[in-house]
Enzyme design. Sequence first.
Site, PDB file in Angstrom:
ATOM      1  CB  SER A  68      -1.040  -0.030   1.382  1.00 39.91           C
ATOM      2  OG  SER A  68      -1.568  -1.223   1.247  1.00 39.91           O
TER       3      SER A  68
ATOM      4  CG  HIS B 214      -5.081  -2.353  -1.658  1.00 40.10           C
ATOM      5  ND1 HIS B 214      -5.942  -2.076  -0.422  1.00 40.10           N
ATOM      6  CD2 HIS B 214      -3.863  -2.020  -1.068  1.00 40.10           C
ATOM      7  CE1 HIS B 214      -5.230  -1.753   0.553  1.00 40.10           C
ATOM      8  NE2 HIS B 214      -4.059  -1.500   0.223  1.00 40.10           N
TER       9      HIS B 214
END
Lengths: 74, 272
Positions: B153, B176
């Site tokens: 992330s 993501h």
Amino acid sequence: MILYTPMQLELVLEGLEQMKHVSTRKVDVDGVPVLIQDTGPGEGMVVRILSTDPRDYLRTDLYPGAVVELFKCT
Amino acid sequence: MPGDQNIWGHEGEYPCTPPEKPPTEPGKNPQREPGSPATPQTPHRVQGRTRESMESIKELGASPVPEVKSNIHCLTIVGQIEGHLVLPPQNKATKYEHIIPQLVALEQSPDVEGVLVVLNTVGGDVEAGLAIAEMIASLSKPTVSIVLGGGHSIGVPIAVAAQYSFIAETASMTIHPIRLNGLVIGVPQTYEYLDKMQDRVVRFVTQHSRISEASFRDLMFRTGELARDIGTVLIGREAVEKGLIDEVGGVGRAVNKLKSMIEDWKKGVPLQ
């Protein structure tokens, strides 16, 4: 605050409601102002360095979480 | 007589042990002069500890080897990157209010010639992560990052912020979309705000690595790869093939690369 993490937010934020505000106080260690949390008689844990001298942030004895002996403090 | 002062064996273990010598002479102001360094700086970063050396000679009959500090500073980014909210204590967290001034010190310090960023992080706060990434990207000294274990992330922008990046063969990076937590107001503005936040991450990553925006967005919104989420996990070589990371390698290669970058930097070769 937006958390961007693959970890489940329930795990990350678990216990957030029960977290108590710990009392901290400002002391000077070798002339460096730091915020400490009392952990026992004569010692405290560094929560944050308040100094504006960047060099103080490289001191390995004053990292957040480091335990300082309070007789060194003023 | 040994042991009559301190029944706890080691000196200093008992928290109330008074110091043998006061740390500062009485009457002398412990506050240091403004502008003067905290410790006298020597060019080779040698830490001499006279009192401990004397003790060591007395107790063990040997003097400690003077510790020569490296010209490389290792910055470790672990666990959650803590943002404006203190996370519950079960989280291992990297605190931005400590890392950011530390990066200022690294930029300013004449002893530090290169920075090695070691990442094993599960992401965290967007603002704090991007702040650290921007600080690393704007350092004028050679920087090398290495992803070990995971750089997920918000760890992705931090990994690509360095001038040269490495990933271990088995390390993974999860890409993501950003999600909102807490109370969400169901209005179009919420979506637009989230989209703007996402653009900040996408823009930073595409500017600091070889990956194209279309390719990064494709990885971010891919379905069917993650069980509970949309997105992709890139493992080791895949991250290099996608252009996110420069090379697969471990600590040895990362340190060698940093050393050669420092040599070039000293000769005046501009950093990329």
